[in-house]
Design a protein around this motif. Structure first.
Motif, mmCIF file in Angstrom:
data_model
loop_
_atom_site.group_PDB
_atom_site.id
_atom_site.type_symbol
_atom_site.label_atom_id
_atom_site.label_comp_id
_atom_site.label_asym_id
_atom_site.label_seq_id
_atom_site.Cartn_x
_atom_site.Cartn_y
_atom_site.Cartn_z
ATOM 1 N N ASN A 151 0.850 -1.189 0.000
ATOM 2 C CA ASN A 151 0.000 0.000 0.000
ATOM 3 C C ASN A 151 0.889 1.243 0.000
ATOM 4 N N VAL A 152 0.986 1.924 -1.136
ATOM 5 C CA VAL A 152 1.888 3.082 -1.229
ATOM 6 C C VAL A 152 1.238 4.379 -0.754
ATOM 7 N N GLN A 153 -0.097 4.424 -0.732
ATOM 8 C CA GLN A 153 -0.762 5.633 -0.275
ATOM 9 C C GLN A 153 -0.623 5.772 1.234
ATOM 10 N N GLY A 154 -0.734 6.995 1.695
ATOM 11 C CA GLY A 154 -0.705 7.215 3.132
ATOM 12 C C GLY A 154 -0.311 8.633 3.480
ATOM 13 N N HIS A 155 0.090 8.811 4.699
ATOM 14 C CA HIS A 155 0.374 10.136 5.235
ATOM 15 C C HIS A 155 1.851 10.357 5.491
ATOM 16 N N VAL A 156 2.267 11.589 5.299
ATOM 17 C CA VAL A 156 3.525 12.071 5.858
ATOM 18 C C VAL A 156 3.093 12.859 7.081
ATOM 19 N N PHE B 278 11.204 17.342 16.066
ATOM 20 C CA PHE B 278 9.990 16.758 15.488
ATOM 21 C C PHE B 278 10.373 15.600 14.587
ATOM 22 N N LYS B 279 9.616 14.519 14.683
ATOM 23 C CA LYS B 279 9.833 13.374 13.805
ATOM 24 C C LYS B 279 8.973 13.554 12.566
ATOM 25 N N VAL B 280 9.589 13.417 11.415
ATOM 26 C CA VAL B 280 8.869 13.461 10.153
ATOM 27 C C VAL B 280 8.920 12.050 9.578
ATOM 28 N N GLY B 281 7.762 11.430 9.489
ATOM 29 C CA GLY B 281 7.705 10.058 9.011
ATOM 30 C C GLY B 281 6.548 9.845 8.060
ATOM 31 N N MET B 282 6.362 8.581 7.692
ATOM 32 C CA MET B 282 5.258 8.238 6.801
ATOM 33 C C MET B 282 4.605 6.966 7.303
ATOM 34 N N ALA B 283 3.315 6.877 7.057
ATOM 35 C CA ALA B 283 2.552 5.706 7.484
ATOM 36 C C ALA B 283 1.248 5.659 6.704
ATOM 37 N N VAL B 284 0.663 4.483 6.667
ATOM 38 C CA VAL B 284 -0.660 4.354 6.065
ATOM 39 C C VAL B 284 -1.645 5.186 6.881
ATOM 40 N N ARG C 182 5.949 7.235 0.465
ATOM 41 C CA ARG C 182 7.411 7.068 0.534
ATOM 42 C C ARG C 182 8.130 8.184 -0.233
ATOM 43 N N GLU C 183 7.668 8.460 -1.439
ATOM 44 C CA GLU C 183 8.287 9.509 -2.235
ATOM 45 C C GLU C 183 8.063 10.873 -1.586
ATOM 46 N N ALA C 184 6.884 11.106 -1.063
ATOM 47 C CA ALA C 184 6.597 12.377 -0.396
ATOM 48 C C ALA C 184 7.502 12.558 0.821
ATOM 49 N N GLU C 185 7.667 11.514 1.611
ATOM 50 C CA GLU C 185 8.549 11.595 2.773
ATOM 51 C C GLU C 185 9.981 11.892 2.326
ATOM 52 N N ARG C 186 10.437 11.237 1.283
ATOM 53 C CA ARG C 186 11.787 11.458 0.776
ATOM 54 C C ARG C 186 11.973 12.920 0.372
ATOM 55 N N LEU C 187 10.974 13.483 -0.311
ATOM 56 C CA LEU C 187 11.041 14.883 -0.738
ATOM 57 C C LEU C 187 11.065 15.842 0.452
ATOM 58 N N VAL C 188 10.274 15.550 1.470
ATOM 59 C CA VAL C 188 10.245 16.399 2.665
ATOM 60 C C VAL C 188 11.593 16.350 3.374
ATOM 61 N N HIS C 189 12.111 15.146 3.606
ATOM 62 C CA HIS C 189 13.410 15.015 4.269
ATOM 63 C C HIS C 189 14.499 15.749 3.480
ATOM 64 N N ASN D 162 3.847 22.270 0.873
ATOM 65 C CA ASN D 162 4.312 22.667 -0.458
ATOM 66 C C ASN D 162 4.702 21.494 -1.350
ATOM 67 N N ILE D 163 4.695 20.295 -0.811
ATOM 68 C CA ILE D 163 4.959 19.115 -1.649
ATOM 69 C C ILE D 163 3.668 18.812 -2.404
ATOM 70 N N LYS D 164 3.757 18.838 -3.709
ATOM 71 C CA LYS D 164 2.599 18.481 -4.532
ATOM 72 C C LYS D 164 2.393 16.982 -4.412
ATOM 73 N N ASP D 165 1.153 16.563 -4.520
ATOM 74 C CA ASP D 165 0.875 15.133 -4.377
ATOM 75 C C ASP D 165 1.687 14.352 -5.421
ATOM 76 N N VAL D 166 2.398 13.373 -4.934
ATOM 77 C CA VAL D 166 3.232 12.562 -5.818
ATOM 78 C C VAL D 166 2.503 11.257 -6.124
#
Length: 108
Positions: A12-17, A29-35, A65-72, A100-104
């Motif tokens: 499941n690639v969709q989810g939240h940063v 602050f922890k910046v992570g990703m999860a479903v 995953r890609e959104a988290e990578r872009l944020v980091h 400001n990260i556009k939906d990937v």
């Protein structure tokens, strides 16, 4: 995480940063990703006797995953002090980067 559950999670690639904070580490602050960001935060509570981790912000992406990578990457490019997924800055700075990260989209 059990192998079957982990496999489903990875499929499941969709989810939240998300941004999680804990008052024990003021300014970090922890910046992570999860479903599911709230569910992920619940798993952190077991490591704190005060159950004081808090989801400060989360945004849904088609490819978390890609959104988290872009944020980091953006936070590191701005020379923000960090330790793995934890960043020492103000909450608004991180929120603005995520906003400001556009939906990937996931590329299959």
């Amino acid at each position: 995480m059990r192998p079957k559950v982990k496999s489903l999670y990875n499929q499941n690639v969709q989810g939240h940063v998300y941004i999680i904070s804990n008052p024990a580490w003021k300014g970090w602050f922890k910046v992570g990703m999860a479903v599911d960001a709230k569910d992920r935060c619940s798993s952190y509570q077991t490591s704190s006797p005060f159950r004081d981790y808090k989801v400060c912000y989360s945004k849904y992406f088609e490819d978390r995953r890609e959104a988290e990578r872009l944020v980091h990457s953006a936070l590191k490019e701005n020379k923000i002090e960090h330790a793995n997924e934890w960043f020492k800055t103000d909450l608004e700075t991180i929120k603005n980067v995520i906003k400001n990260i556009k939906d990937v989209q996931h590329e299959a």
